[in-house]
Design an enzyme around this catalytic site. Structure first.
Site, PDB file in Angstrom:
ATOM      1  N   ASP A   1       3.644  -2.593 -12.860  1.00 52.86           N
ATOM      2  CA  ASP A   1       4.541  -2.958 -11.770  1.00 52.86           C
ATOM      3  C   ASP A   1       5.302  -4.248 -12.052  1.00 52.86           C
ATOM      4  O   ASP A   1       6.480  -4.378 -11.730  1.00 52.86           O
ATOM      5  CB  ASP A   1       3.758  -3.112 -10.468  1.00 52.86           C
ATOM      6  CG  ASP A   1       3.040  -1.834 -10.067  1.00 52.86           C
ATOM      7  OD1 ASP A   1       3.387  -0.775 -10.610  1.00 52.86           O
ATOM      8  OD2 ASP A   1       2.118  -1.908  -9.229  1.00 52.86           O
TER       9      ASP A   1
ATOM     10  N   GLY B   1       2.484   2.490  -2.657  1.00 53.75           N
ATOM     11  CA  GLY B   1       2.497   3.173  -3.953  1.00 53.75           C
ATOM     12  C   GLY B   1       3.742   2.917  -4.766  1.00 53.75           C
ATOM     13  O   GLY B   1       3.967   3.553  -5.785  1.00 53.75           O
TER      14      GLY B   1
ATOM     15  N   GLY C   1       0.802  -1.214   0.000  1.00 57.00           N
ATOM     16  CA  GLY C   1       0.000   0.000   0.000  1.00 57.00           C
ATOM     17  C   GLY C   1       0.834   1.263   0.000  1.00 57.00           C
ATOM     18  O   GLY C   1       0.333   2.345   0.271  1.00 57.00           O
TER      19      GLY C   1
ATOM     20  N   GLY D   1       4.434  -0.237  -5.855  1.00 56.60           N
ATOM     21  CA  GLY D   1       4.210  -1.501  -6.561  1.00 56.60           C
ATOM     22  C   GLY D   1       4.637  -2.714  -5.769  1.00 56.60           C
ATOM     23  O   GLY D   1       5.014  -3.739  -6.332  1.00 56.60           O
TER      24      GLY D   1
ATOM     25  N   GLU E   1      -1.943 -12.543 -10.389  1.00 58.62           N
ATOM     26  CA  GLU E   1      -2.468 -11.513  -9.494  1.00 58.62           C
ATOM     27  C   GLU E   1      -3.814 -10.968  -9.970  1.00 58.62           C
ATOM     28  O   GLU E   1      -4.752 -10.826  -9.186  1.00 58.62           O
ATOM     29  CB  GLU E   1      -1.445 -10.381  -9.394  1.00 58.62           C
ATOM     30  CG  GLU E   1      -1.671  -9.452  -8.231  1.00 58.62           C
ATOM     31  CD  GLU E   1      -0.564  -8.418  -8.089  1.00 58.62           C
ATOM     32  OE1 GLU E   1      -0.673  -7.599  -7.178  1.00 58.62           O
ATOM     33  OE2 GLU E   1       0.378  -8.413  -8.900  1.00 58.62           O
TER      34      GLU E   1
ATOM     35  N   SER F   1       3.184  -5.132  -3.915  1.00 54.76           N
ATOM     36  CA  SER F   1       2.531  -6.443  -4.044  1.00 54.76           C
ATOM     37  C   SER F   1       2.925  -7.137  -5.347  1.00 54.76           C
ATOM     38  O   SER F   1       3.320  -8.308  -5.351  1.00 54.76           O
ATOM     39  CB  SER F   1       1.011  -6.286  -3.976  1.00 54.76           C
ATOM     40  OG  SER F   1       0.629  -5.793  -2.719  1.00 54.76           O
TER      41      SER F   1
END
Length: 346
Positions: free
Chosen positions: A163, A115, A113, A117, A151, A119
């Protein structure tokens, strides 16, 4: 008997311009352009084969772990749903459906979270570790596309495509997105002095507010599907800004870079509700008042990291102003290396 340990890391990225235009259905209909650059903050994975028929997943930074019997079809559930989804796909596609017993430990240098990238970069990193262990020989496009499929399609997590490709390739990249999952990564040959000047002129500030990007991105997707005019116009402007910023960086025209950065932030806030908020606006306005020329939130918005363009002579004044707020400044360097993996004797 010695056993091997497999390590992998993949770099997080700053979204410089065009973020959001890599999200379907906009990218399918209009084509997306994104400019990003990887930095020396990483997602990390450690994979250790086991011989007891067990699977242990651990996310050290999130203090989560789960132990399960090794099976081709691990339950799609929390905790560590990403780890499970990747495992299922690797077993199915690359190991003939035969279970793999292993311990997989992960951690990231920035929170989910943020910003940057995190995950998607972690998915690339885990796939890189599996590729090293199983000697899959996957290239950058293959790992990035596989990460996207797991994902976005298999796990149904809303988001874009940039990402995964940034993490796999590394460096400064201008990435084009088209219909039918077409992606073309254009690595940029940015002059060394330009990279050094960008590092000296960029303040990376963590707002302290982690956010769930999927909610903001889903609003953006809904706006596109509904033909929301202001949102569509903003995304077309962001796409054009990615091209203009690419030219500015390649030419070393950093005054133009700053202008585009500020313009893009104004456009980005029109894409969906929640991209900015009172807290973000207060930090931004204070930084501008102290001498920053422009800035934006990296990623979907709503929190995470803010990148500010500050003439180096005004940097200390901006840092003093930011110290009044609860977030923190993070030091970083740009990196030209994408996902890496290696094996160690255990």
């Amino acid at each position: 008997m010695t056993h091997k340990i497999y390590r992998a890391r993949a770099p997080l990225r700053l979204g410089l311009a065009g973020g959001g235009t890599d999200v379907s259905p906009f990218s399918d209909t209009h084509g997306g352009h994104v400019l990003n650059a990887t930095i020396d903050l990483y997602a990390q994975a450690i994979l250790e084969p086991r011989h007891d028929g067990q699977v242990l997943f651990a996310a050290e930074d999130r203090q989560e772990q789960v132990a399960l019997p090794a099976g081709a079809d691990l339950p799609d559930a929390e905790p560590l749903r990403l780890h499970r989804g990747i495992y299922r796909r690797v077993v199915r596609q690359f190991n003939g459906g035969r279970p793999l017993a292993l311990t997989l430990t992960t951690y990231a240098d920035a929170p989910a979270g943020s910003g940057l990238g995190t995950s998607s970069t972690m998915v690339v990193c885990m796939l890189q570790a599996y590729s090293e262990w199983l000697q899959l020989g996957l290239g950058e496009y293959e790992i990035a596309h596989l990460a996207f499929e797991i994902e976005r399609e298999e796990l149904g997590l809303a988001g874009g495509k940039q990402d995964q490709y940034a993490a796999a390739f590394g460096g400064f990249n201008f990435i084009e997105f088209g219909a039918a999952d077409k992606v073309l990564v254009n690595p940029l040959r940015v002059k060394d002095w330009v990279i050094s000047e960008l590092e000296a002129s960029t303040v990376l500030y963590y707002t302290g507010q982690s956010r769930e990007s999927a909610h903001i991105i889903q609003r953006q997707i809904d706006n596109t599907r509904a033909g929301h005019v202001a949102s569509l116009d903003a995304m077309l402007a962001l796409k054009a800004d990615a091209v203009a910023m690419k030219e500015a960086i390649l030419r070393g025209d950093l005054a133009r870079y700053a202008t585009i950065l500020g313009r893009s932030w104004t456009a980005k806030k029109q894409m969906a509700q929640g991209i900015s908020n009172a807290g973000i606006d207060a930090v931004y306005d204070a930084a501008i008042g102290a001498g920053a020329l422009a800035g934006k939130i990296s990623g979907a918005g709503g929190g995470g990291f803010m990148m500010l363009f500050v003439p180096p002579g005004r940097r200390m004044g901006v840092l003093r102003e930011l110290a009044r707020f609860p977030g923190q400044v993070m030091n970083f360097h740009f990196t030209g290396v994408g996902a890496q993996s290696w094996a160690l004797a255990g």
